[in-house]
Scaffold this motif. Structure first.
Motif, short mmCIF file in Angstrom:
data_model
loop_
_atom_site.label_atom_id
_atom_site.label_comp_id
_atom_site.label_asym_id
_atom_site.label_seq_id
_atom_site.Cartn_x
_atom_site.Cartn_y
_atom_site.Cartn_z
N LYS A 171 0.84 -1.54 -0.14
CA LYS A 171 -0.46 0.12 -0.14
C LYS A 171 1.23 1.03 -0.46
N THR A 172 0.81 2.42 -0.76
CA THR A 172 1.06 3.25 -1.02
C THR A 172 0.61 4.66 -0.62
N THR A 173 -0.08 5.61 -0.16
CA THR A 173 -0.95 6.24 0.71
C THR A 173 -0.61 7.34 -0.19
N LEU A 174 1.14 7.73 0.14
CA LEU A 174 1.38 9.43 -0.09
C LEU A 174 2.89 8.49 -0.99
N ARG A 175 3.47 8.87 -2.23
CA ARG A 175 4.36 9.28 -2.37
C ARG A 175 4.79 10.58 -3.32
N PHE A 176 6.38 10.35 -3.08
CA PHE A 176 7.21 11.65 -2.38
C PHE A 176 8.07 11.84 -4.18
N PHE A 177 7.77 12.89 -4.69
CA PHE A 177 9.24 12.24 -5.75
C PHE A 177 9.50 14.09 -6.28
N TYR A 178 9.96 14.20 -6.91
CA TYR A 178 10.52 15.46 -8.15
C TYR A 178 10.51 14.40 -9.67
N PRO A 179 10.13 15.86 -10.75
CA PRO A 179 9.60 15.40 -11.97
C PRO A 179 11.05 14.28 -12.40
N GLU A 180 11.94 14.31 -12.19
CA GLU A 180 13.11 13.62 -13.05
C GLU A 180 13.02 12.23 -11.45
N SER A 181 12.51 12.21 -11.22
CA SER A 181 12.14 11.04 -10.02
C SER A 181 10.84 9.96 -10.57
N ALA A 182 10.23 10.59 -11.43
CA ALA A 182 8.56 10.79 -11.78
C ALA A 182 9.08 9.45 -12.45
N TYR A 183 9.94 8.94 -12.55
CA TYR A 183 10.01 7.02 -14.00
C TYR A 183 9.14 6.07 -13.88
N SER A 184 8.93 5.44 -12.24
CA SER A 184 8.07 4.72 -12.08
C SER A 184 6.55 5.02 -12.60
N ASP A 185 6.34 3.76 -13.14
CA ASP A 185 4.93 3.12 -13.68
C ASP A 185 4.48 3.67 -12.69
N PRO A 186 3.31 4.90 -12.88
CA PRO A 186 2.06 4.93 -11.43
C PRO A 186 1.37 4.30 -11.14
N VAL A 187 1.01 3.32 -12.17
CA VAL A 187 0.02 2.29 -11.78
C VAL A 187 0.16 1.50 -11.81
N LEU A 188 1.43 0.56 -11.77
CA LEU A 188 2.16 -0.43 -11.91
C LEU A 188 2.53 -0.60 -9.91
N ASP A 189 2.89 0.32 -9.61
CA ASP A 189 3.47 0.85 -8.36
C ASP A 189 2.92 0.97 -7.69
N ASN A 190 1.94 1.99 -7.08
CA ASN A 190 1.01 2.78 -6.38
C ASN A 190 -0.45 2.19 -6.37
N ASN A 191 -0.78 2.18 -5.50
CA ASN A 191 -3.20 2.00 -5.70
C ASN A 191 -3.12 3.07 -6.27
N PRO A 192 -4.62 2.76 -6.59
CA PRO A 192 -5.24 3.78 -7.54
C PRO A 192 -5.55 5.21 -7.00
N ASP A 193 -5.74 5.33 -5.11
CA ASP A 193 -6.14 6.66 -4.77
C ASP A 193 -4.81 6.79 -4.24
N THR A 194 -3.82 6.49 -4.05
CA THR A 194 -2.40 7.45 -3.90
C THR A 194 -2.10 8.61 -3.74
N LEU A 195 -1.97 9.33 -3.21
CA LEU A 195 -1.94 10.87 -3.43
C LEU A 195 0.20 11.17 -4.25
N MET A 196 0.59 11.67 -4.94
CA MET A 196 1.77 12.13 -5.42
C MET A 196 1.56 13.63 -5.13
N VAL A 197 2.85 12.75 -4.32
CA VAL A 197 3.25 14.41 -3.71
C VAL A 197 4.22 15.70 -4.42
N LEU A 198 4.21 16.38 -5.36
CA LEU A 198 5.02 16.71 -5.74
C LEU A 198 6.65 18.16 -4.51
#
Length: 185
Positions: A16-43
């Motif tokens: 389960k991933t509730t929040l994923r902290f990232f910056y643009p250069e680190s957003a390479y993972s497949d957001p669908v594969l590595d996160n739940n549909p309701d994961t909040l992506m925090v730039l």
């Protein structure tokens, strides 16, 4: 954090991933594969182009390619309602209060990592903060940075991150029971 994969690492990192902290250069993972549909992506915006990148993604505008040390994704399948931008206040707290401000030079002692930014955020919003994977015991060049790739501490020497300073700050937070560690340190 960042592009850390969940898929194929569930036994070690959970599923389960509730929040994923990232910056643009680190957003390479497949957001669908590595996160739940309701994961909040925090730039975590380190520069103006980071916010512009988010704007182009949300509004489906012409993508930016300049201003990044590594090309960010041009197509990023995350629902706009799941995107957030970290308030710069948390970077200020992480950089000045937790890592320290050099009174002589009037400069920051180091730029916090995304992980350290997440710790700063968590101590403001959570009753309990447990960390894992922030083990910097030896600071040797061959020590791995991540569980999922072969990058080592040597790679961090060319960045503005001051890992020894961050390690001391984490030790202080642990010593004062502000955070708890789930792994060795």
């Amino acid at each position: 954090m960042n592009e850390a994969p969940v898929h194929n690492y569930e036994r070690d990192v959970g599923s389960k991933t509730t929040l994923r902290f990232f910056y643009p250069e680190s957003a390479y993972s497949d957001p669908v594969l590595d996160n739940n549909p309701d994961t909040l992506m925090v730039l975590v915006p380190f520069k103006n182009t980071d916010i512009m990148w988010m704007k182009t993604i949300v509004n489906n505008e012409k993508r930016l390619k300049q201003g990044f040390w590594r090309n960010p994704p041009m197509i990023w399948n995350v629902k706009p309602q799941n995107m957030r931008i970290l308030n710069p206040y948390f970077m200020e707290v992480a950089a000045t209060k937790l890592l320290g401000y050099d009174e002589k030079t009037k400069k920051l002692k180091g730029r916090p990592t995304t992980g350290f930014m997440a710790i700063s955020f968590a101590i403001h919003f959570c009753d309990l903060v447990h960390i894992a994977g922030f083990g910097y015991p030896n600071f040797n060049d061959t020590q791995p940075i991540h569980y999922y790739d072969k990058s080592s501490m040597k790679a961090l020497r060319v960045t503005e991150h001051k890992i020894p300073l961050e390690a001391m700050a984490i030790r202080e937070l642990l010593r004062h029971n502000v955070i708890q560690n789930l792994t060795y340190f």
